[in-house]
Write a protein that holds these residues in place. Structure first.
Motif, mmCIF file in Angstrom:
data_model
loop_
_atom_site.group_PDB
_atom_site.id
_atom_site.type_symbol
_atom_site.label_atom_id
_atom_site.label_comp_id
_atom_site.label_asym_id
_atom_site.label_seq_id
_atom_site.Cartn_x
_atom_site.Cartn_y
_atom_site.Cartn_z
ATOM 1 N N ALA A 89 0.765 -1.323 -0.106
ATOM 2 C CA ALA A 89 -0.097 -0.164 0.096
ATOM 3 C C ALA A 89 0.810 1.277 -0.089
ATOM 4 O O ALA A 89 0.706 2.380 -0.685
ATOM 5 C CB ALA A 89 -0.824 -0.036 1.112
ATOM 6 N N ARG A 90 1.842 1.273 0.941
ATOM 7 C CA ARG A 90 2.854 2.384 0.939
ATOM 8 C C ARG A 90 3.660 2.774 -0.297
ATOM 9 O O ARG A 90 3.903 3.764 -0.859
ATOM 10 C CB ARG A 90 3.623 2.389 2.122
ATOM 11 N N PHE A 91 3.805 1.402 -0.965
ATOM 12 C CA PHE A 91 4.764 1.587 -2.281
ATOM 13 C C PHE A 91 3.793 2.100 -3.322
ATOM 14 O O PHE A 91 4.087 2.849 -4.282
ATOM 15 C CB PHE A 91 5.263 0.313 -2.651
ATOM 16 N N ALA A 92 2.527 1.605 -3.298
ATOM 17 C CA ALA A 92 1.648 1.926 -4.433
ATOM 18 C C ALA A 92 1.571 3.556 -4.350
ATOM 19 O O ALA A 92 1.260 4.079 -5.572
ATOM 20 C CB ALA A 92 0.193 1.068 -4.218
ATOM 21 N N LEU A 93 1.323 4.007 -3.041
ATOM 22 C CA LEU A 93 1.205 5.612 -3.057
ATOM 23 C C LEU A 93 2.374 6.499 -3.395
ATOM 24 O O LEU A 93 2.640 7.385 -3.789
ATOM 25 C CB LEU A 93 0.645 5.873 -1.671
ATOM 26 N N SER A 94 3.657 5.776 -3.258
ATOM 27 C CA SER A 94 4.866 6.132 -3.318
ATOM 28 C C SER A 94 5.566 5.984 -4.918
ATOM 29 O O SER A 94 6.521 6.649 -5.171
ATOM 30 C CB SER A 94 5.934 5.923 -2.316
ATOM 31 N N GLY A 95 5.113 4.840 -5.486
ATOM 32 C CA GLY A 95 5.491 4.477 -6.468
ATOM 33 C C GLY A 95 6.040 5.571 -7.816
ATOM 34 O O GLY A 95 6.998 5.604 -8.378
ATOM 35 N N PRO A 96 4.691 6.390 -8.262
ATOM 36 C CA PRO A 96 4.803 7.165 -9.163
ATOM 37 C C PRO A 96 5.988 8.285 -8.862
ATOM 38 O O PRO A 96 6.549 8.756 -9.625
ATOM 39 C CB PRO A 96 3.426 7.828 -9.354
ATOM 40 N N SER A 97 5.892 8.661 -7.720
ATOM 41 C CA SER A 97 7.056 9.802 -7.258
ATOM 42 C C SER A 97 8.425 9.172 -7.168
ATOM 43 O O SER A 97 9.299 9.814 -7.938
ATOM 44 C CB SER A 97 6.867 10.331 -5.965
ATOM 45 N N LEU A 98 8.760 7.898 -6.769
ATOM 46 C CA LEU A 98 10.074 7.283 -6.908
ATOM 47 C C LEU A 98 10.279 7.099 -8.454
ATOM 48 O O LEU A 98 11.368 7.250 -8.812
ATOM 49 C CB LEU A 98 9.854 6.053 -6.152
ATOM 50 N N GLU A 99 9.298 6.619 -9.170
ATOM 51 C CA GLU A 99 9.670 6.198 -10.647
ATOM 52 C C GLU A 99 10.141 7.500 -11.361
ATOM 53 O O GLU A 99 10.900 7.555 -12.330
ATOM 54 C CB GLU A 99 8.445 5.689 -11.124
#
Length: 175
Positions: A89-99
């Motif tokens: 869940a945390r990665f799904a919310l952060s993934g676009p910013s990290l990518e």
């Protein structure tokens, strides 16, 4: 007596809720940080308090009702941690910013800042992508993070990588 019992029940349920939130937050990063060690005595104290409160009120019908909420919180927390829901869940919310940052990372990286919902301690440009360290000191003396490698699978000689999802890997560095 009923008001005191209800106050205790409410405080105890709040303490269980806090322990659940802290546990879910800790489980939302790869690797277990040193804070996980602080959660162990907290959960142990709650278990002792729970058994003490149950032992003091045998046969009282009201106790069974208020004990249901902490039990559901504990079982829900265990289930969510077991299926890695906090991490996903945390990665799904952060993934676009990290990518977005991983695609534009240069050798002169900007670290020690928030990218999505993760505090990134270190960013490193690697062949074909980038690595983000999000857990710097863990109980097994390793650093953990995410690696974005869209064009290839990482070579085992480059470090320890475990496929996470899509072009993302969980990597670890240390002994």
């Amino acid at each position: 007596m009923g008001l005191i019992r209800n106050c205790r029940a409410l405080l105890f349920t709040g303490a269980i809720g806090l322990a659940s939130l802290l546990t879910l937050f800790e489980a939302s990063t790869p690797g277990l940080s040193g804070w996980a060690l602080a959660l162990v005595p907290y959960w142990l104290a709650l278990a002792i308090a729970w058994s003490w409160m149950l032992g003091r009120a045998p046969g009282r019908r009201g106790w069974a009702l208020w004990m249901f909420v902490p039990l559901v919180l504990v079982l829900g927390t265990v289930l969510l941690v077991k299926i890695d829901a906090p991490l996903h869940a945390r990665f799904a919310l952060s993934g676009p910013s990290l990518e977005r940052y991983a695609r534009s990372v240069r050798s002169d990286y900007a670290a020690d800042r928030w990218w999505g919902l993760y505090w990134v301690d270190e960013v490193e440009k690697i062949p074909g992508g980038a690595r983000f360290m999000v857990t710097s000191l863990t109980m097994d003396w390793k650093s953990y993070g995410f690696a974005y490698i869209p064009d290839r699978a990482p070579d085992p000689e480059e470090g320890r990588y475990e496929h996470f999802k899509g072009p993302w890997y969980i990597w670890s560095d240390g002994p």
